[in-house]
Design a protein around this motif. Structure first.
Motif, short mmCIF file in Angstrom:
data_model
loop_
_atom_site.label_atom_id
_atom_site.label_comp_id
_atom_site.label_asym_id
_atom_site.label_seq_id
_atom_site.Cartn_x
_atom_site.Cartn_y
_atom_site.Cartn_z
N UNK A 175 -9.72 -51.70 42.62
CA UNK A 175 -8.72 -51.27 41.65
C UNK A 175 -7.41 -52.01 41.93
N UNK A 176 -6.46 -51.88 41.00
CA UNK A 176 -5.19 -52.57 41.15
C UNK A 176 -4.38 -52.06 42.32
N UNK B 252 -16.18 -56.50 58.95
CA UNK B 252 -16.10 -55.36 58.03
C UNK B 252 -15.39 -54.20 58.72
N UNK B 253 -14.30 -53.77 58.12
CA UNK B 253 -13.56 -52.60 58.59
C UNK B 253 -13.84 -51.44 57.65
N UNK B 254 -14.18 -50.29 58.21
CA UNK B 254 -14.43 -49.08 57.43
C UNK B 254 -13.58 -47.95 58.00
N UNK B 255 -12.82 -47.28 57.14
CA UNK B 255 -11.96 -46.18 57.57
C UNK B 255 -12.11 -45.03 56.58
N UNK C 142 -12.06 -52.18 49.05
CA UNK C 142 -12.51 -51.08 48.21
C UNK C 142 -12.17 -49.75 48.88
N UNK C 143 -11.98 -48.72 48.03
CA UNK C 143 -11.77 -47.36 48.57
C UNK C 143 -12.76 -46.38 47.95
N UNK C 144 -13.92 -46.85 47.57
CA UNK C 144 -14.92 -45.97 46.95
C UNK C 144 -15.46 -44.95 47.94
N UNK C 145 -15.89 -43.82 47.39
CA UNK C 145 -16.48 -42.74 48.18
C UNK C 145 -15.54 -42.24 49.28
N UNK D 203 -24.78 -47.78 48.11
CA UNK D 203 -23.76 -47.99 47.08
C UNK D 203 -24.24 -48.98 46.03
N UNK D 204 -25.57 -49.06 45.83
CA UNK D 204 -26.09 -50.10 44.96
C UNK D 204 -25.75 -49.88 43.51
N UNK D 205 -25.34 -48.66 43.11
CA UNK D 205 -25.02 -48.37 41.73
C UNK D 205 -23.54 -48.54 41.43
N UNK D 206 -22.77 -49.15 42.32
CA UNK D 206 -21.34 -49.26 42.11
C UNK D 206 -21.03 -50.16 40.93
N UNK D 207 -19.89 -49.92 40.28
CA UNK D 207 -19.41 -50.78 39.23
C UNK D 207 -18.94 -52.10 39.84
N UNK D 208 -18.99 -53.20 39.11
CA UNK D 208 -18.52 -54.48 39.67
C UNK D 208 -17.04 -54.45 39.94
N UNK D 209 -16.65 -55.13 41.02
CA UNK D 209 -15.24 -55.20 41.39
C UNK D 209 -14.49 -56.12 40.43
N UNK D 210 -13.19 -55.91 40.33
CA UNK D 210 -12.35 -56.84 39.61
C UNK D 210 -12.16 -58.09 40.47
#
Length: 384
Positions: A260-261, A354-357, A298-301, A371-378
């Motif tokens: 996202x922006x 890869x950093x995950x927080x 990304x910040x999904x989930x 996360x295979x169903x995620x929308x494509x990134x911008x």
């Protein structure tokens, strides 16, 4: 039956004997005497007396009959197991079935022995005490190791905090002193250059002004590296600036993709992510021999994920573990500081950091989902 020399000369074994038969108690004492075991036996036959001895007595091991009036040896073991340092516990029974013996061992008792095999009693006691001592030593070592790791983590956190504070101080001094002085000198040289008619002097002035321009750009770049004020505009803007600046300096193509922006990320997590991307890009420039870099943010989930991937030569396991290679170790410590983790994968086709927080309590409890169903990134190219 062989004797137990270490017990004879160095230590008297203090045995708490839970037994309702005085005859069997005498047989135990006789068997230990025949094996030349120096010992002190304390006889109890009720659970209250047994618990009182556990609280106030000093014993090295418990010998317990299995069948006792109103309770079993396993009931006594439950009282022992609740202690901070459980005593070694041996069931000594006239008749204990196989199922009961399996259950007793499953619950954690040290050993069991039938009363018609008293010749082995000294050996069983010796082994139970040795195993208990080894277990206690291992527990102490584990506790000391955990405490040492905790102290090292606290030290690493303190060092990182001190480094960030010193970086901010240095950046402030560069801005206030060096940057201000260079800007003033540039203004004065520009003033002189505009008023001179001497071609040689004008050429020297132009050269000096060009050098000052480079010095000002360098000081700005150093300040951004030391204390990135661009983080005030958000993590997305900061990572995009890193990619653009890295592409300009190295000539490598950099692609930045974001979910996202803007991302709602705490300031301390932003700084960890920024430093991780900065260190990863520095490693690419120094070692990867790559032609392109991809940065995914990304910040999904409810989990912030930053991935920096290159198409370089990769790293060997020896290179990752070589002495005085503290870059990746520092990134691991930074990630741990904000309850995150760092993964590094490398192969012939390149390296990914890869950093995950987790950003929410729910995300801290649930990780690693598909996360295979995620929308494509911008897509945002670094040279945009």
């Amino acid at each position: 039956m062989s004797a137990l020399p270490e017990f004879q000369t160095a230590h008297v074994i203090r045995i708490l004997h839970l037994e309702d038969s005085r005859v069997d108690h005498a047989l135990v004492k006789f068997a230990l005497q025949r094996s030349h075991v120096a010992c002190e036996l304390t006889l109890v036959d009720t659970l209250p007396d047994f618990e009182r001895e556990l609280d106030h007595g000093h014993h090295d091991i418990v010998l317990a009959d299995y069948h006792l009036p109103g309770f079993t040896g396993l009931d006594a073991w439950e009282l022992v197991r609740q202690r901070a340092q459980p005593l070694p516990f041996v069931v000594l029974s006239g008749a204990i079935g196989e199922a009961a013996a399996v259950e007793a061992m499953h619950r954690g008792i040290s050993d069991y022995l039938l009363k018609d095999n008293m010749t082995r009693l000294a050996h069983v006691i010796e082994r139970a005490i040795e195993v208990s001592r080894a277990r206690q030593a291992r527990t102490r070592s584990d506790a000391e190791l955990a405490a040492s790791q905790r102290r090292l983590g606290e030290l690493a956190e303190h060092l990182q905090t001190s480094i960030e504070r010193e970086r901010a101080d240095i950046a402030r001094e560069i801005h206030d002193d060096i940057g201000g002085a260079l800007a003033a000198v540039r203004l004065d040289l520009s003033w002189v250059a505009r008023r001179t008619t001497d071609p040689d002097l004008k050429q020297h002035m132009d050269t000096a002004l060009e050098m000052l321009r480079h010095a000002l750009e360098a000081s700005q770049r150093i300040m951004m590296n030391l204390r990135p004020p661009i983080l005030d505009q958000g993590l997305v803007a900061a990572v995009q600036w890193l990619g653009t600046n890295f592409e300009r300096r190295t000539g490598l193509r950099v692609g930045v993709r974001t979910s996202s922006e803007t991302l709602d990320v705490p300031r301390d997590v932003q700084l960890v992510a920024y430093r991780t991307a900065q260190e990863a890009l520095t490693n690419v420039a120094k070692h990867a021999m790559a032609s392109s870099v991809e940065i995914d943010l990304s910040d999904r989930e409810g989990v912030l994920t930053l991935e920096v991937s290159d198409n370089g030569r990769g790293m060997t396991e020896q290179e990752r573990r070589k002495a005085k290679s503290f870059g990746l170790l520092g990134l691991h410590e930074r990630a741990h500081k904000v309850d995150g983790w760092l993964d590094v994968s490398s192969g012939p086709r390149g390296t990914s950091v890869i950093l995950s927080v987790p950003l929410t309590p729910e995300a801290r409890a649930v990780t690693g989902e598909d996360d295979s169903e995620e929308e494509p990134m911008q897509i945002k190219e670094g040279n945009a």
